[in-house]
Motif scaffolding. Structure first.
Motif, PDB file in Angstrom:
ATOM      1  N   TRP A 243      69.921  39.089  23.281  1.00 52.81           N
ATOM      2  CA  TRP A 243      68.915  38.310  22.551  1.00 52.81           C
ATOM      3  C   TRP A 243      67.427  38.794  21.843  1.00 52.81           C
ATOM      4  CZ3 TRP A 243      68.115  32.940  22.888  1.00 52.81           C
ATOM      5  CH2 TRP A 243      66.543  32.471  22.227  1.00 52.81           C
ATOM      6  N   PRO A 244      68.199  39.285  20.324  1.00 51.53           N
ATOM      7  CA  PRO A 244      67.075  39.506  19.590  1.00 51.53           C
ATOM      8  C   PRO A 244      65.830  38.546  19.370  1.00 51.53           C
ATOM      9  CG  PRO A 244      69.933  39.472  18.825  1.00 51.53           C
ATOM     10  CD  PRO A 244      68.922  38.370  19.540  1.00 51.53           C
ATOM     11  N   LEU A 245      65.114  40.623  18.938  1.00 46.69           N
ATOM     12  CA  LEU A 245      63.218  39.848  18.934  1.00 46.69           C
ATOM     13  C   LEU A 245      62.681  40.087  17.211  1.00 46.69           C
ATOM     14  CD1 LEU A 245      61.570  40.940  21.689  1.00 46.69           C
ATOM     15  CD2 LEU A 245      62.622  39.155  21.522  1.00 46.69           C
ATOM     16  N   TYR A 246      63.222  38.785  16.505  1.00 45.18           N
ATOM     17  CA  TYR A 246      62.791  38.646  15.480  1.00 45.18           C
ATOM     18  C   TYR A 246      62.127  37.742  14.742  1.00 45.18           C
ATOM     19  CZ  TYR A 246      66.379  35.548  14.650  1.00 45.18           C
ATOM     20  OH  TYR A 246      67.112  33.950  14.086  1.00 45.18           O
ATOM     21  N   GLU A 247      61.672  37.922  13.632  1.00 46.22           N
ATOM     22  CA  GLU A 247      60.314  36.315  13.359  1.00 46.22           C
ATOM     23  C   GLU A 247      61.019  36.123  11.057  1.00 46.22           C
ATOM     24  OE1 GLU A 247      57.042  37.933  13.476  1.00 46.22           O
ATOM     25  OE2 GLU A 247      56.703  39.488  11.634  1.00 46.22           O
ATOM     26  N   VAL A 248      60.900  35.034  10.485  1.00 46.36           N
ATOM     27  CA  VAL A 248      61.340  34.531   9.812  1.00 46.36           C
ATOM     28  C   VAL A 248      59.890  34.170   9.361  1.00 46.36           C
ATOM     29  CG1 VAL A 248      62.738  33.912   7.867  1.00 46.36           C
ATOM     30  CG2 VAL A 248      63.296  34.571  10.210  1.00 46.36           C
ATOM     31  N   VAL A 249      59.149  34.925   8.255  1.00 45.66           N
ATOM     32  CA  VAL A 249      58.108  34.244   6.997  1.00 45.66           C
ATOM     33  C   VAL A 249      58.497  34.194   5.717  1.00 45.66           C
ATOM     34  CG1 VAL A 249      55.739  34.397   6.753  1.00 45.66           C
ATOM     35  CG2 VAL A 249      56.857  35.671   9.068  1.00 45.66           C
ATOM     36  N   GLU A 252      62.097  35.387   4.855  1.00 46.71           N
ATOM     37  CA  GLU A 252      61.857  36.705   5.102  1.00 46.71           C
ATOM     38  C   GLU A 252      62.402  37.296   6.315  1.00 46.71           C
ATOM     39  OE1 GLU A 252      61.867  38.513   2.090  1.00 46.71           O
ATOM     40  OE2 GLU A 252      62.425  37.152   0.901  1.00 46.71           O
ATOM     41  N   TYR A 253      63.280  38.247   6.909  1.00 43.44           N
ATOM     42  CA  TYR A 253      63.388  38.503   7.376  1.00 43.44           C
ATOM     43  C   TYR A 253      62.678  39.171   8.238  1.00 43.44           C
ATOM     44  CZ  TYR A 253      66.792  35.032   8.611  1.00 43.44           C
ATOM     45  OH  TYR A 253      67.849  34.098   8.145  1.00 43.44           O
ATOM     46  N   LYS A 254      62.263  39.828   9.520  1.00 40.29           N
ATOM     47  CA  LYS A 254      61.668  41.038   9.723  1.00 40.29           C
ATOM     48  C   LYS A 254      62.222  41.137  10.882  1.00 40.29           C
ATOM     49  CE  LYS A 254      57.752  43.759  10.860  1.00 40.29           C
ATOM     50  NZ  LYS A 254      56.285  43.971  11.394  1.00 40.29           N
ATOM     51  N   GLU A 299      74.810  42.444  13.739  1.00 39.33           N
ATOM     52  CA  GLU A 299      75.236  43.411  12.654  1.00 39.33           C
ATOM     53  C   GLU A 299      74.485  42.517  11.630  1.00 39.33           C
ATOM     54  OE1 GLU A 299      79.523  44.116  13.324  1.00 39.33           O
ATOM     55  OE2 GLU A 299      78.711  45.924  14.335  1.00 39.33           O
ATOM     56  N   LYS A 300      75.122  40.805  11.655  1.00 41.17           N
ATOM     57  CA  LYS A 300      74.658  39.612  10.659  1.00 41.17           C
ATOM     58  C   LYS A 300      73.217  40.225  10.238  1.00 41.17           C
ATOM     59  CE  LYS A 300      74.908  35.149   9.966  1.00 41.17           C
ATOM     60  NZ  LYS A 300      76.125  33.515   9.820  1.00 41.17           N
ATOM     61  N   LEU A 301      72.444  40.389  11.717  1.00 40.57           N
ATOM     62  CA  LEU A 301      70.873  39.869  11.359  1.00 40.57           C
ATOM     63  C   LEU A 301      70.063  41.443  11.014  1.00 40.57           C
ATOM     64  CD1 LEU A 301      68.402  38.894  11.971  1.00 40.57           C
ATOM     65  CD2 LEU A 301      68.561  39.629  14.846  1.00 40.57           C
ATOM     66  N   LEU A 302      71.097  42.796  11.145  1.00 41.85           N
ATOM     67  CA  LEU A 302      70.410  43.171  10.540  1.00 41.85           C
ATOM     68  C   LEU A 302      70.421  43.676   9.414  1.00 41.85           C
ATOM     69  CD1 LEU A 302      71.660  46.296  13.368  1.00 41.85           C
ATOM     70  CD2 LEU A 302      69.397  45.943  13.264  1.00 41.85           C
ATOM     71  N   LYS A 303      71.334  42.847   8.581  1.00 45.46           N
ATOM     72  CA  LYS A 303      71.109  43.099   7.561  1.00 45.46           C
ATOM     73  C   LYS A 303      70.337  41.850   6.471  1.00 45.46           C
ATOM     74  CE  LYS A 303      76.485  43.988   7.127  1.00 45.46           C
ATOM     75  NZ  LYS A 303      78.256  43.486   6.649  1.00 45.46           N
ATOM     76  N   LYS A 304      70.042  41.243   7.750  1.00 46.78           N
ATOM     77  CA  LYS A 304      69.148  39.762   7.117  1.00 46.78           C
ATOM     78  C   LYS A 304      67.797  40.608   7.208  1.00 46.78           C
ATOM     79  CE  LYS A 304      71.349  35.407   7.726  1.00 46.78           C
ATOM     80  NZ  LYS A 304      71.574  34.536   8.838  1.00 46.78           N
ATOM     81  N   CYS A 305      67.797  41.760   7.545  1.00 45.55           N
ATOM     82  CA  CYS A 305      65.649  42.616   8.501  1.00 45.55           C
ATOM     83  C   CYS A 305      65.624  43.564   6.988  1.00 45.55           C
ATOM     84  CB  CYS A 305      66.037  42.849   9.380  1.00 45.55           C
ATOM     85  SG  CYS A 305      66.331  40.863  10.717  1.00 45.55           S
ATOM     86  N   GLY A 306      67.954  43.856   6.616  1.00 45.81           N
ATOM     87  CA  GLY A 306      67.683  45.036   5.513  1.00 45.81           C
ATOM     88  C   GLY A 306      67.505  46.281   6.299  1.00 45.81           C
TER      89      GLY A 306
END
Length: 309
Positions: A243-249, A252-254, A299-306
């Motif tokens: 369950w990754p912790l991230y946000e999209v503003v 823009e993914y972070k 890995e897909k999320l990491l790419k989106k977050c740079g």
């Protein structure tokens, strides 16, 4: 970012005396999110665990304006209240400058039954925050599987036995579906990291327009673990990247939390009774598939977050 010393001095949005299970994470979700609001709040809540344990007639545990509605329409009700408030402002019939409208729903009332209501409210652009307290099954009515239930989990409608080893499908990625609505703010959080959750709630409240928070809320009854371990279950989910912790503003993914050492997903699974059967001989392929899918999504999320591994 909210300071703990400031949060503890604010009036509790939910009082004691509710009838949630010992170790339930739902009241934690409510407190951590609503305490982050600097303006008055109005809450709507879908039928589910949170509503049932906090509003048993003629009592209520809510210290804020609260409206219970049907299982499927928390977002629609909240959007209607928000629209009424905007109409009152236009007519000069309210002195309130701003109110934070918040809808709470479990995964059953959000991922499944209430999805059409949620999608409609977000598409229309209502100034509201929808919070899914995600315990990954229909816990209030007997632990039936939902589309948020992980693959391999044992539930009453996807039981582990001779025919199948729990739920056959992977959980639907609702957070990404909400991102596709092109709304100003979407985030994934958990009760295992209070600072991350309250910071995301505070940010959501500061943004005008539709917002969505998907909060992992371990259920000690449906998941099967000791009540005192609720926050630890949520932390394990993040440390294994289950369950990754991230946000999209604004698109823009972070990434807001990256474990120093990514733990294998079995560390999360083996601590819960709902996955106990997966550790019996013959289910190795299922465990392998869960790890593989967790890695793929991470890995897909990491790419989106740079980010890099």
């Amino acid at each position: 970012m909210p300071a703990l010393k400031d949060l503890v001095q604010k009036k509790e949005p939910l009082c004691g005396g509710h009838r949630a299970c010992s170790g339930c994470g739902a009241p934690i979700v409510v407190r951590q999110i609503l305490l982050a609001s600097k303006e008055p709040v109005v809450v709507t809540c879908a039928t589910g665990c949170l509503e049932v344990v906090s509003t048993i007639f003629p009592y209520t545990a809510w210290n804020v304006p609260f409206l219970h509605n049907a299982f499927e329409n928390a977002a629609a009700t909240c959007s209607g209240i928000e629209a009424a408030f905007q109409a009152l402002k236009r007519k000069g019939k309210t002195k309130a400058e701003h109110i934070n409208f918040v809808a709470f729903g479990g995964d059953g009332g959000t991922y499944d039954i209430g999805f059409q209501s949620l999608s409609g409210a977000m598409e229309r652009g209502h100034d509201m925050l929808y919070v899914c307290y995600n315990n990954e099954a229909y816990m209030n009515t007997g632990i039936q599987r939902s589309s948020a239930t992980p693959k391999g989990a044992n539930t009453t409608t996807a039981p582990a036995g001779k025919v199948q080893a729990g739920k056959k499908q992977f959980a639907k990625d609702l957070t990404e579906i909400m991102v596709s609505h092109d709304i100003p703010y979407v985030a994934q959080a958990s009760i295992g990291n209070w600072r991350d959750l309250t910071s995301k709630a505070e940010k959501a409240f500061s943004i005008r327009g539709p917002k969505f928070l998907n909060v992992l809320q371990p259920c000690r009854l449906g998941w099967g673990f000791a009540p005192a371990q609720t926050p630890e279950m949520a932390r394990l989910a993040a440390d294994t990247c289950f369950w990754p912790l991230y946000e999209v503003v604004n698109g823009e993914y972070k990434l807001t939390y990256k474990p120093k050492v990514k733990k294998p997903v079995v560390e999360f699974l083996k601590s819960q009774d709902r996955f106990r059967h997966l550790f019996k001989p013959g289910n190795e392929a299922i465990l392998e598939s869960i790890q593989k899918e967790t890695d793929r999504r991470w890995e897909k999320l990491l790419k989106k977050c740079g980010e890099t591994q």
